[in-house]
Scaffold this motif. Structure first.
Motif, PDB file in Angstrom:
ATOM      1  N   ARG A  29      63.652 -70.488  -1.971  1.00 13.97           N
ATOM      2  CA  ARG A  29      63.060 -69.621  -0.954  1.00 13.97           C
ATOM      3  C   ARG A  29      64.047 -68.488  -0.703  1.00 13.97           C
ATOM      4  N   TRP A  30      63.602 -67.279  -0.982  1.00 14.99           N
ATOM      5  CA  TRP A  30      64.446 -66.109  -0.805  1.00 14.99           C
ATOM      6  C   TRP A  30      64.395 -65.686   0.648  1.00 14.99           C
ATOM      7  N   ASP A  31      65.525 -65.695   1.322  1.00 10.25           N
ATOM      8  CA  ASP A  31      65.578 -65.258   2.711  1.00 10.25           C
ATOM      9  C   ASP A  31      65.248 -63.772   2.799  1.00 10.25           C
ATOM     10  N   ALA A  32      64.750 -63.364   3.944  1.00  8.52           N
ATOM     11  CA  ALA A  32      64.447 -61.947   4.157  1.00  8.52           C
ATOM     12  C   ALA A  32      65.739 -61.141   4.024  1.00  8.52           C
ATOM     13  N   HIS A  33      65.668 -60.074   3.275  1.00  5.64           N
ATOM     14  CA  HIS A  33      66.803 -59.183   3.107  1.00  5.64           C
ATOM     15  C   HIS A  33      66.289 -57.831   2.647  1.00  5.64           C
ATOM     16  N   CYS A  34      67.154 -56.875   2.582  1.00  3.16           N
ATOM     17  CA  CYS A  34      66.750 -55.519   2.225  1.00  3.16           C
ATOM     18  C   CYS A  34      67.174 -55.197   0.801  1.00  3.16           C
ATOM     19  N   VAL A  35      66.285 -54.542   0.079  1.00  3.84           N
ATOM     20  CA  VAL A  35      66.588 -54.136  -1.283  1.00  3.84           C
ATOM     21  C   VAL A  35      66.223 -52.671  -1.468  1.00  3.84           C
ATOM     22  N   ALA A  36      66.979 -52.012  -2.319  1.00  2.93           N
ATOM     23  CA  ALA A  36      66.621 -50.683  -2.795  1.00  2.93           C
ATOM     24  C   ALA A  36      65.890 -50.886  -4.103  1.00  2.93           C
ATOM     25  N   VAL A  37      64.876 -50.077  -4.362  1.00  2.39           N
ATOM     26  CA  VAL A  37      64.011 -50.277  -5.522  1.00  2.39           C
ATOM     27  C   VAL A  37      63.917 -48.997  -6.338  1.00  2.39           C
ATOM     28  N   ARG A  38      64.002 -49.144  -7.649  1.00  2.00           N
ATOM     29  CA  ARG A  38      63.750 -48.044  -8.579  1.00  2.00           C
ATOM     30  C   ARG A  38      62.689 -48.518  -9.560  1.00  2.00           C
ATOM     31  N   GLU A  39      61.587 -47.805  -9.631  1.00  4.25           N
ATOM     32  CA  GLU A  39      60.485 -48.180 -10.517  1.00  4.25           C
ATOM     33  C   GLU A  39      60.663 -47.504 -11.873  1.00  4.25           C
ATOM     34  N   PHE A  40      60.294 -48.230 -12.941  1.00  5.61           N
ATOM     35  CA  PHE A  40      60.298 -47.640 -14.278  1.00  5.61           C
ATOM     36  C   PHE A  40      59.175 -48.259 -15.099  1.00  5.61           C
ATOM     37  N   SER A  41      58.782 -47.561 -16.158  1.00  7.50           N
ATOM     38  CA  SER A  41      57.657 -48.016 -16.970  1.00  7.50           C
ATOM     39  C   SER A  41      58.145 -48.568 -18.304  1.00  7.50           C
ATOM     40  N   GLY A  42      57.218 -49.019 -19.114  1.00  3.37           N
ATOM     41  CA  GLY A  42      57.548 -49.580 -20.424  1.00  3.37           C
ATOM     42  C   GLY A  42      57.931 -51.035 -20.306  1.00  3.37           C
ATOM     43  N   TYR A  43      58.481 -51.547 -21.378  1.00  2.60           N
ATOM     44  CA  TYR A  43      58.963 -52.928 -21.389  1.00  2.60           C
ATOM     45  C   TYR A  43      60.387 -52.969 -20.845  1.00  2.60           C
ATOM     46  N   ALA A  44      60.707 -54.005 -20.083  1.00  4.43           N
ATOM     47  CA  ALA A  44      62.057 -54.179 -19.547  1.00  4.43           C
ATOM     48  C   ALA A  44      62.919 -54.812 -20.632  1.00  4.43           C
ATOM     49  N   LYS A  45      63.764 -53.995 -21.247  1.00  7.67           N
ATOM     50  CA  LYS A  45      64.672 -54.463 -22.304  1.00  7.67           C
ATOM     51  C   LYS A  45      66.101 -54.241 -21.839  1.00  7.67           C
ATOM     52  N   ASP A  46      67.044 -54.941 -22.462  1.00 10.36           N
ATOM     53  CA  ASP A  46      68.439 -54.868 -22.041  1.00 10.36           C
ATOM     54  C   ASP A  46      68.942 -53.435 -21.889  1.00 10.36           C
ATOM     55  N   ASP A  47      68.671 -52.578 -22.870  1.00  9.90           N
ATOM     56  CA  ASP A  47      69.235 -51.230 -22.828  1.00  9.90           C
ATOM     57  C   ASP A  47      68.647 -50.377 -21.703  1.00  9.90           C
ATOM     58  N   ASN A  48      67.316 -50.394 -21.507  1.00 10.63           N
ATOM     59  CA  ASN A  48      66.772 -49.543 -20.449  1.00 10.63           C
ATOM     60  C   ASN A  48      66.955 -50.151 -19.061  1.00 10.63           C
ATOM     61  N   VAL A  49      67.030 -51.468 -18.941  1.00  9.01           N
ATOM     62  CA  VAL A  49      67.270 -52.102 -17.646  1.00  9.01           C
ATOM     63  C   VAL A  49      68.642 -51.710 -17.109  1.00  9.01           C
ATOM     64  N   VAL A  50      69.657 -51.756 -17.958  1.00 12.29           N
ATOM     65  CA  VAL A  50      71.008 -51.387 -17.537  1.00 12.29           C
ATOM     66  C   VAL A  50      71.047 -49.919 -17.111  1.00 12.29           C
ATOM     67  N   LYS A  51      70.390 -49.055 -17.868  1.00 13.01           N
ATOM     68  CA  LYS A  51      70.356 -47.629 -17.516  1.00 13.01           C
ATOM     69  C   LYS A  51      69.664 -47.409 -16.172  1.00 13.01           C
ATOM     70  N   GLU A  52      68.559 -48.103 -15.944  1.00  6.50           N
ATOM     71  CA  GLU A  52      67.844 -47.956 -14.674  1.00  6.50           C
ATOM     72  C   GLU A  52      68.673 -48.504 -13.510  1.00  6.50           C
ATOM     73  N   ALA A  53      69.372 -49.607 -13.720  1.00  6.30           N
ATOM     74  CA  ALA A  53      70.241 -50.156 -12.672  1.00  6.30           C
ATOM     75  C   ALA A  53      71.380 -49.186 -12.357  1.00  6.30           C
ATOM     76  N   GLN A  54      71.941 -48.539 -13.369  1.00 10.02           N
ATOM     77  CA  GLN A  54      72.990 -47.549 -13.145  1.00 10.02           C
ATOM     78  C   GLN A  54      72.452 -46.354 -12.366  1.00 10.02           C
ATOM     79  N   LYS A  55      71.258 -45.894 -12.698  1.00 14.29           N
ATOM     80  CA  LYS A  55      70.639 -44.775 -11.974  1.00 14.29           C
ATOM     81  C   LYS A  55      70.424 -45.136 -10.503  1.00 14.29           C
ATOM     82  N   LEU A  56      69.990 -46.375 -10.245  1.00 12.17           N
ATOM     83  CA  LEU A  56      69.805 -46.818  -8.870  1.00 12.17           C
ATOM     84  C   LEU A  56      71.138 -46.849  -8.131  1.00 12.17           C
TER      85      LEU A  56
END
Length: 137
Positions: free
Chosen positions: A48-75
């Motif tokens: 059970r995930w306790d209530a907390h705050c998150v920042a979100v960055r949306e992206f399209s396509g398939y979530a693959k190692d290379d683009n996930v890391v890039k999107e996390a860095q951008k966030l």
């Protein structure tokens, strides 16, 4: 299948200091009071995930190692220029999480998100964030 499927990355906790991860499947509200019992050999754990705050960055396509890391860095860069701060006090084990909303067979218009736990930069909120203080960068 549930949506989203959330994969949380734990940096350096695997063998040879590699990253490990946990995968979570959303359980719809109608099943939360009496969840189905998983097969014992799957070794699934209820979480059970306790209530907390998150920042979100949306992206399209398939979530693959290379683009996930890039999107996390951008966030992370976006957050560094905002009033929100990434927690560095050990409050969370996860560097970031990936939420995937579509089936692997959904080829066009895929929706994914990178989530990073955040807390406010001392604006006085007891819970660390406020829905009225959300900003886009």
């Amino acid at each position: 299948m549930t949506a989203p499927v959330v994969t949380s990355i734990v940096p350096g906790s695997g063998p040879f200091h590699s990253s490990s991860y946990s995968v979570r499947f959303y359980l719809p509200v109608k099943f939360q009071d009496d969840p189905p019992t998983p097969l014992p050999e799957l070794k699934l754990e209820h979480y059970r995930w306790d209530a907390h705050c998150v920042a979100v960055r949306e992206f399209s396509g398939y979530a693959k190692d290379d683009n996930v890391v890039k999107e996390a860095q951008k966030l992370a860069v976006s957050l560094s220029r905002s009033p929100w701060a990434l927690p560095n006090d050990g409050a969370t084990d996860y560097a970031y999480s990936i939420a995937q909303y579509d089936s692997p067979f959904h080829f066009i218009g895929r929706v994914n998100e990178v989530w990073a736990d955040v807390k406010s930069s001392g604006d006085g909120d007891d819970d660390g964030c406020s829905s009225s203080a959300i900003a886009a960068y």
